[in-house]
Design a protein around this motif. Structure first.
Motif, PDB file in Angstrom:
ATOM      1  N   GLN A 111       0.917  -1.092   0.048  1.00 55.68           N
ATOM      2  CA  GLN A 111      -0.029   0.122   0.075  1.00 55.68           C
ATOM      3  C   GLN A 111       0.828   1.147   0.115  1.00 55.68           C
ATOM      4  N   PHE A 112       2.067   1.026   0.079  1.00 56.58           N
ATOM      5  CA  PHE A 112       3.282   2.400   0.275  1.00 56.58           C
ATOM      6  C   PHE A 112       3.754   2.485  -1.023  1.00 56.58           C
ATOM      7  N   LEU A 113       3.742   3.760  -1.359  1.00 58.76           N
ATOM      8  CA  LEU A 113       4.544   4.337  -2.730  1.00 58.76           C
ATOM      9  C   LEU A 113       5.521   5.328  -2.276  1.00 58.76           C
ATOM     10  N   ALA A 114       6.797   4.978  -2.530  1.00 58.28           N
ATOM     11  CA  ALA A 114       8.073   5.786  -2.144  1.00 58.28           C
ATOM     12  C   ALA A 114       8.318   6.867  -3.385  1.00 58.28           C
ATOM     13  N   ALA A 115       7.879   8.122  -3.119  1.00 61.73           N
ATOM     14  CA  ALA A 115       8.019   8.995  -4.175  1.00 61.73           C
ATOM     15  C   ALA A 115       8.862  10.374  -3.546  1.00 61.73           C
ATOM     16  N   HIS A 116       9.304  10.993  -4.732  1.00 62.56           N
ATOM     17  CA  HIS A 116      10.119  12.090  -4.280  1.00 62.56           C
ATOM     18  C   HIS A 116       9.865  13.372  -5.343  1.00 62.56           C
ATOM     19  N   VAL A 144       8.716   0.628  -7.366  1.00 59.27           N
ATOM     20  CA  VAL A 144       7.219   0.720  -7.909  1.00 59.27           C
ATOM     21  C   VAL A 144       6.540  -0.684  -8.021  1.00 59.27           C
ATOM     22  N   GLU A 145       7.585  -1.727  -8.252  1.00 58.93           N
ATOM     23  CA  GLU A 145       7.174  -2.770  -8.314  1.00 58.93           C
ATOM     24  C   GLU A 145       6.669  -3.461  -6.992  1.00 58.93           C
ATOM     25  N   LYS A 146       6.832  -2.832  -5.877  1.00 56.59           N
ATOM     26  CA  LYS A 146       6.412  -3.509  -4.561  1.00 56.59           C
ATOM     27  C   LYS A 146       5.220  -2.845  -4.225  1.00 56.59           C
ATOM     28  N   THR A 147       4.635  -1.860  -5.038  1.00 56.19           N
ATOM     29  CA  THR A 147       3.252  -1.194  -4.613  1.00 56.19           C
ATOM     30  C   THR A 147       2.346  -1.946  -5.510  1.00 56.19           C
TER      31      THR A 147
END
Length: 286
Positions: A111-116, A144-147
């Motif tokens: 459910q998490f997306l790491a973004a900057h 992204v593949e983990k979201t």
């Protein structure tokens, strides 16, 4: 999207909500902030509708985490523990390796997306939030593949609404590149400002003699130490690498001045002029 939560009601998250509100007029926007005055100011500025607590994210559809990167390491797992299964949780921190590592085994990692977002100003807090900050800017997305795919689509729709282009990177690549093109520029600005303050005893002389070049170069020195100190700490290895390269160039420049080798100075500056072409390409979206 009915319930949007912003944790950390400052420049980046606040600017995002100002734009997203235009597209989700039926949604309720909530602000969570340890600084009560910031949370109240976010309501007054129309960034959020109500002040909430982190426990309220049990009702969230979207949670944006926009706090200093050291605080994010504690906040993100708490949020993932609480959110419903359809909610998207996204951080916008300037370092990515540490935060991705923190939740790599969390049961709700998908459910998490790491973004900057590569955007911002030198100002901070809810009063610094502005509309259209992200238009034509780049959003870096890591792992992204983990979201979950459905949540990837949701995030991409949000980025499109903000007018952003997306680039995908590994957390390690992100942290290395950002150390050179962002973190080093902040360090340079802070230390230039410090050097001038140390050497110029009269504030009036600085005010009267500082031209636009100085002002633009030290602009980033107005940035929040509370935000940037944890960034330098988390990205220590890559920050040190960038500093080593920068110091090497400064030492060589100093030696050229000391030995009257002005041809070397000219050549260094001429070679560096290529930055104009590179930046022009960025401005043109290439």
């Amino acid at each position: 999207m009915k319930n949007v939560f912003l944790i950390g009601t400052g420049l980046i998250g606040g600017s995002m909500l100002l734009d997203l509100r235009e597209h989700f007029k039926d949604a309720v926007f909530y602000g969570v902030d340890q600084n009560e005055s910031h949370a109240k100011r976010a309501v007054e500025n129309g960034i959020v509708d109500q002040v909430a607590s982190i426990k309220d994210v049990v009702n969230a559809d979207l949670v944006l985490i926009s706090v200093p990167v050291d605080a994010a390491l504690e906040v993100l797992p708490q949020v993932l523990d609480l959110v419903p299964e359809q909610a998207l949780v996204m951080d916008v921190g300037s370092t990515k390796e540490a935060i991705c590592k923190t939740v790599e085994n969390h049961k709700n990692r998908r459910q998490f997306l790491a973004a900057h977002p590569i955007a911002g100003t030198e100002f901070s807090g809810p009063d610094a939030a502005i509309k259209s900050l992200f238009n034509d800017k780049t959003m870096i997305v890591c792992e992204v593949e983990k979201t979950a795919f459905k949540l990837q689509e949701t995030a991409k729709q949000l980025f499109d609404l903000l007018g952003m282009r997306v680039r995908y990177m590994t957390p390690a690549a992100h942290d290395r590149h950002i150390a050179f093109v962002s973190h080093l520029s902040h360090i340079s600005s802070f230390m230039l400002g410090k050097t001038v303050i140390q050497e110029e005893e009269s504030e009036r002389d600085i005010f009267d003699l500082a031209g636009s070049g100085f002002e633009s170069t030290v602009r980033l020195a107005k940035s929040s130490p509370a935000m940037w100190t944890p960034i330098f700490a988390q990205n220590k290895k890559h920050v040190l690498d960038s500093l080593d390269g920068y110091i090497e160039n400064l030492v060589r420049f100093r030696e050229s001045v000391n030995t009257n080798n002005y041809k070397a100075i000219y050549d260094d500056m001429e070679q560096t002029n290529r930055i104009k072409t590179i930046l022009k390409g960025i401005q043109n979206g290439k």
